[in-house]
Design an enzyme around this catalytic site. Structure first.
Site, mmCIF file in Angstrom:
data_model
loop_
_atom_site.group_PDB
_atom_site.id
_atom_site.type_symbol
_atom_site.label_atom_id
_atom_site.label_comp_id
_atom_site.label_asym_id
_atom_site.label_seq_id
_atom_site.Cartn_x
_atom_site.Cartn_y
_atom_site.Cartn_z
ATOM 1 C CB CYS A 273 -0.899 -0.011 1.231
ATOM 2 S SG CYS A 273 -1.928 1.459 1.385
ATOM 3 C CG PHE A 274 -0.294 4.328 -2.711
ATOM 4 C CD1 PHE A 274 -1.342 4.405 -1.818
ATOM 5 C CD2 PHE A 274 -0.597 4.436 -4.072
ATOM 6 C CE1 PHE A 274 -2.656 4.597 -2.237
ATOM 7 C CE2 PHE A 274 -1.898 4.631 -4.513
ATOM 8 C CZ PHE A 274 -2.929 4.699 -3.592
#
Length: 224
Positions: free
Chosen positions: A51-52
Site C-alpha cells: 500500500c502506498f
C-alpha cells in the site's frame, strides 16, 4: 508541521507493537556501488512495495526528500485509477514517486531505506494484509544508472543472505508515473490513528527513526 502533534500522539499507541516491529526491520549494509548523481539538481525515484500509504509516509520523513507522491506505475494512463488498479489486472503497482536532493541523500541511501524499513522485499505480489500484483515489490528505473545501482544492491543483499527468503523485487522500466487521487496523498499524516496505519505503517516510521537517525526528519515533506 500541523500534522506533527497528532502523529506524536498516535505513536504512543505503538508501545505494544515496537518489539515485533523491531524484529521485522532488517539492518542492511549500504550499497557498495552508490556513485554521485551524474546530473545536477533534484532527482526522482519511483518504488512500489505494498500500500502506498506506508511507503509515502516513510519517505516523507527522509532528509533530502522534498516530495513523495502516492500514485501508480506499470500500466496504462486509462487504468491509473484506484478502483481499476485495485482489481489487480491493470499492470499498475501502487507506487511512490520520490523527489530528492542527491547532495543530501543518495540513491543508495533511499534504496537502503526502501529495502530495510519501508517494506518486505521477500513477499511476492503481496505486502502484509494486502494481496495482489498491484502490491508487488518493484523499482521503476528511469535510466541505466538507476538500474545498475538497484541491480547491484539486490545482488549484494542476496549474496550476503541479508533476508531469510529470496528478494523478489522486480526492476521495471519507468514508462510513466500517475499521481493517485488527492485523498490518498499524505494519508498516514492525516489519519495516524486509523488501525491499519497504526499496525502496518507507523512501525515503519519508528524503524526509520531508530535505524537511520542521520536520515530521519521530524518535519515531513508534505504533498498537499
Amino acid at each position: 508541521m500541523r500534522f506533527v502533534p497528532v502523529l506524536v500522539a498516535a505513536l504512543t499507541l505503538l508501545a505494544p507493537l515496537r518489539a515485533s516491529a523491531a524484529e521485522n526491520a532488517v539492518v542492511l549494509p549500504p550499497p557498495a556501488y552508490d556513485p554521485p548523481a551524474a546530473r545536477a539538481g533534484e532527482q526522482k525515484l519511483v518504488v512500489a512495495g505494498g500500500c502506498f500509504w506506508g511507503i509515502q509516509g516513510v519517505f516523507q520523513r527522509v532528509k533530502g526528500v522534498s516530495r513523495a507522491v502516492s500514485g501508480y506505475a506499470g500500466g496504462a494512463k486509462e487504468t491509473a485509477r484506484y478502483g481499476k488498479v485495485s482489481q489487480g489486472d491493470t499492470g499498475h503497482a501502487e507506487s511512490v514517486e520520490i523527489t530528492y536532493d542527491p547532495k543530501v541523500v543518495s540513491l543508495g541511501d533511499l534504496l537502503r531505506v526502501y529495502f530495510s524499513v519501508a517494506h518486505d522485499p521477500t513477499q511476492l505480489n503481496r505486502q502484509g494484509p494486502d494481496d495482489g500484483r498491484q502490491y508487488r515489490s518493484a523499482i521503476f528505473v528511469a535510466d541505466n544508472e538507476q538500474q545498475k545501482v538497484a541491480r547491484d544492491y539486490i545482488a549484494q543483499l542476496s549474496g550476503a543472505k541479508a533476508f531469510a527468503a529470496p528478494i523478489v523485487t522486480t526492476l521495471e522500466p519507468l514508462e510513466a508515473f500517475y499521481p493517485a487521487e488527492s485523498y490518498h496523498q499524505d494519508y498516514l499524516l492525516r489519519h495516524p490513528a486509523q488501525p491499519y496505519i497504526v499496525y502496518n505503517d507507523l512501525p515503519k516510521v519508528e524503524n526509520l527513526k531508530r535505524l537511520f537517525p542521520s536520515l530521519y526528519r521530524e518535519s515531513p515533506a508534505l504533498t498537499n
